[in-house]
Design a protein around this motif. Structure first.
Motif, mmCIF file in Angstrom:
data_model
loop_
_atom_site.group_PDB
_atom_site.id
_atom_site.type_symbol
_atom_site.label_atom_id
_atom_site.label_comp_id
_atom_site.label_asym_id
_atom_site.label_seq_id
_atom_site.Cartn_x
_atom_site.Cartn_y
_atom_site.Cartn_z
ATOM 1 N N ASN A 1 0.861 -1.187 0.000
ATOM 2 C CA ASN A 1 0.000 0.000 0.000
ATOM 3 C C ASN A 1 0.896 1.236 0.000
ATOM 4 O O ASN A 1 1.323 1.701 1.064
ATOM 5 C CB ASN A 1 -0.909 -0.017 1.241
ATOM 6 C CG ASN A 1 -2.044 -1.007 1.099
ATOM 7 O OD1 ASN A 1 -2.782 -0.974 0.123
ATOM 8 N ND2 ASN A 1 -2.185 -1.902 2.067
ATOM 9 N N ASN A 2 1.180 1.727 -1.206
ATOM 10 C CA ASN A 2 2.169 2.798 -1.370
ATOM 11 C C ASN A 2 1.552 4.115 -1.852
ATOM 12 O O ASN A 2 2.106 5.183 -1.616
ATOM 13 C CB ASN A 2 3.226 2.292 -2.374
ATOM 14 C CG ASN A 2 4.102 3.390 -2.920
ATOM 15 O OD1 ASN A 2 5.049 3.821 -2.283
ATOM 16 N ND2 ASN A 2 3.780 3.867 -4.134
ATOM 17 N N GLY B 1 -7.625 4.381 1.790
ATOM 18 C CA GLY B 1 -7.085 3.576 0.684
ATOM 19 C C GLY B 1 -6.311 2.376 1.204
ATOM 20 O O GLY B 1 -6.437 1.257 0.688
ATOM 21 N N THR B 2 -5.526 2.586 2.243
ATOM 22 C CA THR B 2 -4.762 1.477 2.840
ATOM 23 C C THR B 2 -5.704 0.491 3.528
ATOM 24 O O THR B 2 -5.548 -0.728 3.398
ATOM 25 C CB THR B 2 -3.733 2.051 3.844
ATOM 26 O OG1 THR B 2 -2.871 2.947 3.138
ATOM 27 C CG2 THR B 2 -2.908 0.955 4.482
ATOM 28 N N SER C 1 1.949 -11.209 2.720
ATOM 29 C CA SER C 1 2.686 -10.113 3.351
ATOM 30 C C SER C 1 2.132 -8.788 2.842
ATOM 31 O O SER C 1 2.037 -8.573 1.632
ATOM 32 C CB SER C 1 4.181 -10.221 3.013
ATOM 33 O OG SER C 1 4.848 -9.083 3.499
ATOM 34 N N ILE C 2 1.763 -7.933 3.783
ATOM 35 C CA ILE C 2 1.266 -6.605 3.434
ATOM 36 C C ILE C 2 2.274 -5.583 3.966
ATOM 37 O O ILE C 2 2.641 -5.642 5.149
ATOM 38 C CB ILE C 2 -0.129 -6.358 4.055
ATOM 39 C CG1 ILE C 2 -1.130 -7.393 3.523
ATOM 40 C CG2 ILE C 2 -0.603 -4.936 3.753
ATOM 41 C CD1 ILE C 2 -2.506 -7.340 4.191
ATOM 42 N N VAL C 3 2.713 -4.708 3.087
ATOM 43 C CA VAL C 3 3.642 -3.653 3.507
ATOM 44 C C VAL C 3 2.951 -2.318 3.295
ATOM 45 O O VAL C 3 2.562 -1.975 2.169
ATOM 46 C CB VAL C 3 4.957 -3.703 2.693
ATOM 47 C CG1 VAL C 3 5.938 -2.661 3.238
ATOM 48 C CG2 VAL C 3 5.578 -5.090 2.726
ATOM 49 N N ASN C 4 2.766 -1.588 4.370
ATOM 50 C CA ASN C 4 2.112 -0.279 4.306
ATOM 51 C C ASN C 4 3.165 0.819 4.349
ATOM 52 O O ASN C 4 3.954 0.876 5.299
ATOM 53 C CB ASN C 4 1.142 -0.121 5.481
ATOM 54 C CG ASN C 4 0.026 -1.153 5.432
ATOM 55 O OD1 ASN C 4 -0.440 -1.515 4.345
ATOM 56 N ND2 ASN C 4 -0.406 -1.627 6.585
ATOM 57 N N ILE C 5 3.159 1.668 3.322
ATOM 58 C CA ILE C 5 4.141 2.754 3.305
ATOM 59 C C ILE C 5 3.569 3.921 4.094
ATOM 60 O O ILE C 5 2.660 4.623 3.633
ATOM 61 C CB ILE C 5 4.499 3.185 1.865
ATOM 62 C CG1 ILE C 5 4.913 1.968 1.010
ATOM 63 C CG2 ILE C 5 5.616 4.227 1.912
ATOM 64 C CD1 ILE C 5 6.110 1.178 1.515
ATOM 65 N N SER C 6 4.097 4.108 5.271
ATOM 66 C CA SER C 6 3.740 5.265 6.094
ATOM 67 C C SER C 6 4.764 6.351 5.804
ATOM 68 O O SER C 6 5.020 6.662 4.629
ATOM 69 C CB SER C 6 3.694 4.857 7.576
ATOM 70 O OG SER C 6 3.460 5.965 8.393
ATOM 71 N N VAL D 1 1.911 -8.156 8.510
ATOM 72 C CA VAL D 1 1.594 -6.771 8.127
ATOM 73 C C VAL D 1 2.598 -5.849 8.823
ATOM 74 O O VAL D 1 2.703 -5.852 10.053
ATOM 75 C CB VAL D 1 0.159 -6.376 8.527
ATOM 76 C CG1 VAL D 1 -0.221 -5.043 7.894
ATOM 77 C CG2 VAL D 1 -0.850 -7.456 8.130
ATOM 78 N N ASN D 2 3.331 -5.084 8.038
ATOM 79 C CA ASN D 2 4.378 -4.215 8.584
ATOM 80 C C ASN D 2 4.320 -2.837 7.916
ATOM 81 O O ASN D 2 3.731 -2.695 6.840
ATOM 82 C CB ASN D 2 5.752 -4.837 8.336
ATOM 83 C CG ASN D 2 5.931 -6.156 9.072
ATOM 84 O OD1 ASN D 2 6.130 -6.185 10.279
ATOM 85 N ND2 ASN D 2 5.836 -7.273 8.352
ATOM 86 N N SER D 3 4.942 -1.860 8.558
ATOM 87 C CA SER D 3 4.975 -0.526 7.948
ATOM 88 C C SER D 3 6.406 -0.060 7.718
ATOM 89 O O SER D 3 7.323 -0.381 8.481
ATOM 90 C CB SER D 3 4.213 0.492 8.808
ATOM 91 O OG SER D 3 4.735 0.551 10.111
ATOM 92 N N VAL D 4 6.554 0.719 6.647
ATOM 93 C CA VAL D 4 7.837 1.336 6.301
ATOM 94 C C VAL D 4 7.666 2.842 6.481
ATOM 95 O O VAL D 4 6.628 3.402 6.103
ATOM 96 C CB VAL D 4 8.235 1.006 4.844
ATOM 97 C CG1 VAL D 4 9.463 1.804 4.413
ATOM 98 C CG2 VAL D 4 8.483 -0.478 4.682
ATOM 99 N N HIS D 5 8.686 3.474 7.054
ATOM 100 C CA HIS D 5 8.597 4.915 7.362
ATOM 101 C C HIS D 5 9.746 5.661 6.691
ATOM 102 O O HIS D 5 10.774 5.920 7.323
ATOM 103 C CB HIS D 5 8.597 5.117 8.881
ATOM 104 C CG HIS D 5 7.434 4.446 9.543
ATOM 105 N ND1 HIS D 5 6.303 5.125 9.939
ATOM 106 C CD2 HIS D 5 7.205 3.135 9.829
ATOM 107 C CE1 HIS D 5 5.433 4.269 10.451
ATOM 108 N NE2 HIS D 5 5.963 3.055 10.385
ATOM 109 N N PRO D 6 9.550 6.033 5.415
ATOM 110 C CA PRO D 6 10.625 6.746 4.726
ATOM 111 C C PRO D 6 10.773 8.172 5.263
ATOM 112 O O PRO D 6 9.799 8.791 5.694
ATOM 113 C CB PRO D 6 10.149 6.799 3.268
ATOM 114 C CG PRO D 6 9.016 5.830 3.156
ATOM 115 C CD PRO D 6 8.409 5.758 4.520
#
Ligand code: NAD
Length: 275
Positions: free
Chosen positions: A86-87, A114-115, A133-138, A177-182
């Motif tokens: 979810n980007n 949307g996410t 695997s779900i990766v949520n871009i936070s 389910v994890n989140s990435v925090h750029p």
């Protein structure tokens, strides 16, 4: 072995920026990929360039019917869905008190709802598979507050919370389910003028690594969480921000950008002390 070999993946907002870079990396790592975006021309062109394992489908992430169509089509063509990134997101600036409600709600509709819709759409499929695997871009703005970003930060904090809840509920069924925090990353979102990265050094002076990030640096983190290499990561938040969220500097005190420690000098002093 490629890290996404035999995996069926969907990346929202995959037509440009970080999503496009992640799409390229996923294809390099063996995935079969659906690039989902509102940008039809860019998305189709990227899918054509990436070859037969890539396809494009128009998706407005804030539209539930769009999600249903995407998931149905993906299942019909590929039989399963292993990875959802979810980007897709939008960014607006505005101070509280001057930020129209419609703007606030639109940002939440795309970024957060949307996410939520994406997670909801793949949940029955991944849970039935017993894997996914779900990766949520936070964002780094989902880890702290910043002026002018009430809507964006609220949406990105929301994604972080949603990730934790989904990790609990879906983890029971083998779905991570994890989140990435750029932090700041060199895409149209943070660098709309396309200024050369070196010229942005001053703007990123308060980032410990002293520079803007590159889209591929975030894509690699997303790849890790999407792949089986992260098989015990669930509900985690991975900051990929050059240290931006680690803390803040007291300007002028030792170790800050305005008073950096000279390690060469220290080394000499140390030598003298022990000499
Ligand atoms: P970008 O603006 O280049 O790309 C965003 C993509 O999302 C575009 O392809 C756009 O068409 C798509 N999109 C927007 N609304 C959509 C909708 N309703 N439905 C489907 N697709 C939609 O930005 P980016 O920098 O590549 O951002 C990617 C992600 O990284 C976003 O979640 C963003 O919030 C996050 N992020 C970016 C930065 C940064 O500095 N660039 C920092 C932190 C987090």
């Amino acid at each position: 072995m490629q890290r996404l070999q035999n995996k069926i993946a969907i990346i929202t907002g995959g037509a440009r920026g970080m999503g496009a870079r992640t799409s390229r990396l996923f294809i390099e790592e063996g995935a079969t990929l659906v690039i989902a975006d509102v940008l039809e021309e860019e998305g189709q062109a990227l899918a054509d360039e990436l070859g037969p394992r890539a396809s494009f489908q128009r998706l407005d992430v804030s539209d539930e019917a769009n999600w249903q169509r995407l998931v149905d089509d993906t299942l019909a063509r590929h039989g399963r869905i292993d990875v959802l990134v979810n980007n897709a997101a939008v960014l607006t600036f505005g101070a509280i008190g001057a930020l129209p409600r419609e703007t606030f709600e639109r940002v939440l509709a795309v970024n957060l709802t949307g996410t939520f819709l994406g997670i909801s759409a793949v949940t029955p499929i991944m849970c039935r598979q017993g894997a996914g695997s779900i990766v949520n871009i936070s964002s780094v703005d989902g880890l702290r507050g910043v002026n002018a970003l009430a809507a964006y930060a609220a949406s990105k904090w929301g994604i972080r919370g949603l990730t934790k809840v989904a990790a609990l509920e879906l983890g029971l069924h083998g779905v991570r389910v994890n989140s990435v925090h750029p932090g700041g990353v060199d895409t149209l979102m943070s660098n709309p003028g396309g200024v050369p990265r070196e010229s942005l050094a001053d703007q990123y002076r308060m980032v410990p690594l002293q520079r803007i990030g590159a889209p591929e640096e975030i894509a690699r983190a997303t790849l890790f969480l999407a792949s089986d290499e992260a098989s015990y990561c669930n509900g985690s938040e991975l900051a990929v921000d050059g240290g931006m969220s680690a803390g803040f500097y007291y300007e002028g005190l030792p170790g800050s950008p305005t008073a950096p420690v000279s390690w060469d000098a220290n080394h000499e002093q140390g030598d003298q002390r022990h000499g």
